[in-house]
Enzyme design. Structure first.
Site, mmCIF file in Angstrom:
data_model
loop_
_atom_site.group_PDB
_atom_site.id
_atom_site.type_symbol
_atom_site.label_atom_id
_atom_site.label_comp_id
_atom_site.label_asym_id
_atom_site.label_seq_id
_atom_site.Cartn_x
_atom_site.Cartn_y
_atom_site.Cartn_z
ATOM 1 N N GLY A 45 0.817 -1.203 0.000
ATOM 2 C CA GLY A 45 0.000 0.000 0.000
ATOM 3 C C GLY A 45 0.843 1.240 0.000
ATOM 4 O O GLY A 45 2.070 1.194 -0.040
ATOM 5 N N GLY A 53 1.675 4.431 2.150
ATOM 6 C CA GLY A 53 1.558 5.114 3.425
ATOM 7 C C GLY A 53 1.801 6.590 3.217
ATOM 8 O O GLY A 53 2.060 7.043 2.101
ATOM 9 N N GLY A 54 1.703 7.324 4.283
ATOM 10 C CA GLY A 54 1.896 8.753 4.184
ATOM 11 C C GLY A 54 3.309 9.132 3.780
ATOM 12 O O GLY A 54 3.555 10.219 3.302
ATOM 13 N N PHE A 55 4.239 8.236 3.983
ATOM 14 C CA PHE A 55 5.625 8.619 3.799
ATOM 15 C C PHE A 55 6.291 7.840 2.676
ATOM 16 O O PHE A 55 7.487 7.883 2.512
ATOM 17 C CB PHE A 55 6.391 8.409 5.095
ATOM 18 C CG PHE A 55 5.790 9.155 6.249
ATOM 19 C CD1 PHE A 55 6.209 10.429 6.547
ATOM 20 C CD2 PHE A 55 4.784 8.589 7.001
ATOM 21 C CE1 PHE A 55 5.652 11.133 7.591
ATOM 22 C CE2 PHE A 55 4.218 9.282 8.056
ATOM 23 C CZ PHE A 55 4.645 10.563 8.353
ATOM 24 N N GLY A 56 5.510 7.100 1.951
ATOM 25 C CA GLY A 56 6.096 6.352 0.856
ATOM 26 C C GLY A 56 5.374 5.033 0.667
ATOM 27 O O GLY A 56 4.447 4.701 1.400
ATOM 28 N N VAL A 92 4.773 0.997 0.610
ATOM 29 C CA VAL A 92 5.125 -0.089 1.530
ATOM 30 C C VAL A 92 5.083 -1.409 0.775
ATOM 31 O O VAL A 92 4.134 -1.676 0.025
ATOM 32 C CB VAL A 92 4.141 -0.147 2.713
ATOM 33 C CG1 VAL A 92 4.586 -1.195 3.713
ATOM 34 C CG2 VAL A 92 4.038 1.201 3.391
ATOM 35 N N LYS A 127 9.244 0.074 4.055
ATOM 36 C CA LYS A 127 8.719 1.371 3.633
ATOM 37 C C LYS A 127 9.810 2.109 2.892
ATOM 38 O O LYS A 127 10.908 2.317 3.412
ATOM 39 C CB LYS A 127 8.258 2.154 4.859
ATOM 40 C CG LYS A 127 7.806 3.544 4.535
ATOM 41 C CD LYS A 127 6.921 4.103 5.619
ATOM 42 C CE LYS A 127 5.479 3.700 5.409
ATOM 43 N NZ LYS A 127 4.543 4.364 6.284
ATOM 44 N N ASP A 134 -0.172 11.545 13.497
ATOM 45 C CA ASP A 134 -1.005 11.068 12.395
ATOM 46 C C ASP A 134 -1.672 9.744 12.761
ATOM 47 O O ASP A 134 -1.637 8.786 12.002
ATOM 48 C CB ASP A 134 -0.164 10.930 11.124
ATOM 49 C CG ASP A 134 -1.038 10.803 9.886
ATOM 50 O OD1 ASP A 134 -2.228 11.177 9.952
ATOM 51 O OD2 ASP A 134 -0.559 10.330 8.838
#
Ligand SMILES: *[C@@H]1O[C@H](CO)[C@@H](O)[C@H](O)[C@H]1NC(C)=O
Ligand SMILES: *[C@@H]1O[C@H](CO)[C@@H](O)[C@H](O)[C@H]1NC(C)=O
Ligand SMILES: *[C@@H]1O[C@H](CO)[C@@H](O)[C@H](O)[C@H]1NC(C)=O
Ligand SMILES: *[C@@H]1O[C@H](CO)[C@@H](O)[C@H](O)[C@H]1NC(C)=O
Ligand SMILES: *[C@@H]1O[C@H](CO)[C@@H](O)[C@H](O)[C@H]1NC(C)=O
Ligand SMILES: *[C@@H]1O[C@H](CO)[C@@H](O)[C@H](O)[C@H]1NC(C)=O
Ligand SMILES: *[C@@H]1O[C@H](CO)[C@@H](O)[C@H](O)[C@H]1NC(C)=O
Ligand SMILES: *[C@@H]1O[C@H](CO)[C@@H](O)[C@H](O)[C@H]1NC(C)=O
Ligand SMILES: *[C@@H]1O[C@H](CO)[C@@H](O)[C@H](O)[C@H]1NC(C)=O
Ligand SMILES: *[C@@H]1O[C@H](CO)[C@@H](O)[C@H](O)[C@H]1NC(C)=O
Length: 659
Positions: free
Chosen positions: A351, A353-356, A358, A372, A469
């Site tokens: 998926g 994620g907010g930071f990159g 995964v 990640k 978050d």
């Protein structure tokens, strides 16, 4: 342009200062706490009264000069036993004030546990409902290490072993008032190794010997080749360093506390030789010292220009007995992770994620991992990135996703996590079919688990992490459906975290964001509490973020929850698949959720109180007032992270409905 530069400088400066403060604090606050979570007492119980009385009277007897205090109060099952022990070279007054400090600290950190242990540098304190005197306890252990390696390790270890064996023998035969020994030995290359060992004096000679022996045996596991270490058991502890950290004078009037100043062979014919050697040695070490200082100084200057690299020699690292302690052991090559994820193939993608992105992966040893791939350069230097990862890796809690390692090559930054089987909470609670798999018991446990994970981040870990978050998709579920919070500490990787402050860079997800954060960028542990409140309400209603579907009417979840609460129709909020479960518990949870989303930060409970509220049904809850309503009018409430909203804060404030 130039404003950017100035800001950059400022940030850099803050960054450096904070790192230095951090390091400094780490090195002097060498205290560790173990709260035993297996048994708790409730507020105002006889146990609590006994505990408070026992602690406050522990150091009352000022005639005690040997640094060991014990107190037992009450009858079974509410009996409380306390012992306090000071290091053998600490004066009685200092000892009592150290114990007083430890009492305050332990009550803060272990507010409701029946038993706990705390180790300070100069004293330690334990309490429990079981008898402590004359009972050997090596069940829990902690250690602190100086992360620097000893040079000439083999010789170092050999000398250290000799010293420790001797200290163990000396300490265990110390007598019924004090079992403490300190001494030193010459190590390789002009260094001296200093060591101390101590048992609580109530132990028998044999028990003490066994305890210290167990502590010595831990060294190869935790501290092999390190220049300094402490191994801490409830019943005994040891410490060694390559500098003198203790006083020769042992406080109690015991036979001849010897000046331990290194080696002494007392043969008069050797004296001159020794003097010559000593003089030569001092000159040589002086020269070496000067050279080293010059080098360090030069390097510092070079570093300041380019890359700020924190001084490392003072850092103490802490950990459980089997924990990793250096960044090196966490670093993986990019190639290994690429192979594990099948070259980041589309099939392995779990998926976004907010930071990159995964990815799922499998290491060669068969272990499943989640990787990640960080999306954007964090702007951190390599060393800072490593330091941050190391700090995060040390945060270990049942309800946090465990960080296993990282990779850093060129601009590629990867984080490697344990793989958590059952994906994320949002996949369940917002899915009309899967939702049925989560009955009330399960959901209640999930709520409790998230609360404990968050409490750990906020209070129990040394770092005080604000998640910023928290949301359903950041809560993963393991095979037994235990919740694990993901993506914690990400703010630290991208910018220096503070415990509380103003930021122009708002990270987070609309719908979960506390109003003071969304509008003014003010964040604190209480903004996480707000997100947690939203999450509770989502888990109970099974409805997504701030849009609540009530018949044909769409209104935001918080206002709907509030209205139902006020009108006494809370039952209508509850996810219909939960019917048949304990309505009282569910309503209590809605109540707690509403308390968490109060507009005034001071009205929101801390996570510690939330955990308490969840665990003791008899606790009376305050009455909530109307919560903060924050509705974003645009269509995409799941805004990506790390957008910069500096220029549009006024824009945001206008979207806050105030009623
Ligand atoms: C005791 O309380 C702590 C939090 O204060 C909690 O983590 C733990 O699970 C509780 N233990 C029991 C047995 O209730
Ligand atoms: C060691 O002794 C000095 C001088 O008496 C004292 O100032 C210092 O606090 C002592 N250190 C400890 C750890 O007791
Ligand atoms: C420690 O606390 C006790 C009780 O609270 C008090 O009587 C005593 O003066 C304190 N001692 C020191 C050295 O602070
Ligand atoms: C201590 O408390 C635990 C948990 O409440 C209990 O199982 C145990 O029997 C108690 N021990 C004593 C000696 O009271
Ligand atoms: C310490 O030694 C270990 C192996 O013995 C090595 O992997 C590590 O890099 C060294 N650490 C430091 C800080 O020198
Ligand atoms: C425990 O404390 C009592 C009084 O407070 C004292 O008489 C006794 O000697 C202490 N026991 C030990 C092992 O120090
Ligand atoms: C320190 O160690 C030396 C050498 O082993 C020994 O002779 C001396 O007695 C020890 N000192 C103390 C205070 O135990
Ligand atoms: C969670 O994962 C385990 C193991 O993968 C699986 O057996 C179980 O059915 C899953 N639970 C749910 C509710 O999907
Ligand atoms: C944050 O900003 C507000 C006003 O914008 C100010 O009152 C407050 O003191 C600031 N807080 C910090 C920690 O800088
Ligand atoms: C929030 O709710 C809206 C309306 O129900 C929905 O379209 C959106 O996808 C939701 N976002 C999330 C992250 O759940």
């Amino acid at each position: 342009m130039s404003m950017w530069k100035v800001t950059c400088r400022k940030l850099t400066l803050t960054f450096i200062v904070t790192i230095i403060i951090n390091l400094f604090t780490l090195s002097i606050c060498q205290d560790l706490t173990r709260c035993n979570n297996n048994a708790n007492f409730s507020i105002n119980s006889p146990y609590q009264r006994n505990l408070n009385d026992a602690l406050s009277s522990l150091t009352a007897d000022t005639s005690i000069r040997y640094g060991f205090y014990n107190q037992s109060l009450g009858q079974n099952p509410d009996q409380v036993n306390v012992i306090g022990l000071c290091r053998g070279d600490v004066e009685p007054d200092d000892c009592r004030s150290c114990l007083n400090n430890s009492i305050t600290t332990i009550r803060e950190r272990c507010p409701n546990q029946k038993s706990a242990t705390i180790w300070f540098e100069y004293c330690m304190l334990r309490y429990s409902n079981v008898t402590l005197l004359r009972n050997l306890d090596t069940t829990v252990g902690e250690f602190l290490i100086n992360p620097n390696n000893a040079s000439n390790m083999e010789q170092f270890n050999q000398r250290l072993d000799q010293l420790l064996d001797q200290l163990r023998d000396d300490a265990s035969t110390g007598g019924s008032l004090r079992k403490y020994a300190s001494n030193s030995t010459n190590g390789p290359t002009f260094i001296t190794i200093y060591g101390i060992m101590q048992c609580t004096p109530d132990l028998s000679e044999n028990q003490c010997y066994n305890c210290l022996d167990a502590a010595i045996r831990q060294i190869p596991n935790c501290c092999q080749g390190k220049r300094g270490a402490r191994v801490l058991f409830p019943s005994c502890n040891l410490r060694y360093e390559d500098n003198k950290f203790f006083n020769d004078t042992v406080v109690i009037a015991s036979p001849a506390p010897t000046p331990p100043s290194s080696s002494s062979s007392g043969n008069s014919s050797n004296t001159t030789i020794i003097v010559v050697i000593a003089v030569v040695a001092s000159v040589v070490s002086l020269v070496i010292l000067v050279v080293v200082l010059v080098c360090v100084f030069k390097r510092r200057k070079g570093n300041q220009k380019q890359q700020r690299s924190p001084p490392e020699n003072l850092v103490y690292e802490e950990g459980d007995m089997d924990e990793i302690s250096t960044a090196d052991s966490l670093q993986y090559s990019f190639g290994i992770i690429r192979m594990a994820t099948n070259d980041f193939s589309e099939n392995n993608k779990l998926g976004q994620g907010g930071f990159g992105l995964v990815y799922k992966g499998k290491l060669q040893n068969g272990q499943d991992i989640a990787v990640k791939r960080l999306s954007r350069d964090s702007g951190q230097g390599e060393q800072e990135f490593k330091n941050e990862v190391l700090l995060l890796a040390r945060l270990q809690h049942r309800n946090l996703v465990r960080l296993l390692g990282f990779s850093l090559e060129g601009s590629e930054r990867l984080l490697m996590y344990e793989f958590v089987e059952n994906s994320s909470l949002d996949q369940f609670i917002f899915d009309p079919r899967k939702r049925g798999n989560l009955d009330w018991d399960r959901r209640y446990k999930i709520i409790g688990g998230i609360a404990r994970g968050l409490l750990y981040l906020h209070e129990d870990s040394r770092l005080k992490i604000i998640h910023r978050d928290l949301k359903a998709s950041n809560v993963l579920l393991d095979a037994q459906m235990n919740p694990k919070i993901a993506d914690f500490g990400m703010a630290r990787l991208f910018q220096q975290e503070e415990t509380q402050g103003n930021t122009s860079r708002i990270v987070g997800t609309y719908g979960y964001m506390a109003p003071e954060y969304a509008m003014h960028g003010q964040f604190s542990v209480k903004s996480d509490v707000f997100s947690f409140g939203v999450l509770i309400l989502e888990i109970i209603t099974g409805q997504k973020n701030h849009t609540f579907q009530n018949g044909g009417v769409i209104e935001d979840l918080l206002s709907h929850a509030w209205r139902s609460w006020r009108d006494g129709t809370v039952a209508s909020l509850i996810d219909p698949t939960l019917c048949g479960s304990s309505i009282r518990d569910t309503i209590r949870c809605v109540h707690i959720g509403l308390l968490c989303v109060q507009e005034d930060v001071n009205d929101r409970p801390t996570m510690a109180s939330v955990v308490l509220m969840l665990s003791s049904v008899s606790l009376t809850l305050p009455i909530p007032s109307e919560p903060a309503f924050f509705v974003r009018s645009t269509t995409n409430p799941e805004k990506p992270l790390f957008e910069e909203y500096t220029s549009s804060t006024s824009d945001l404030s206008s979207q806050v409905k105030s009623r």
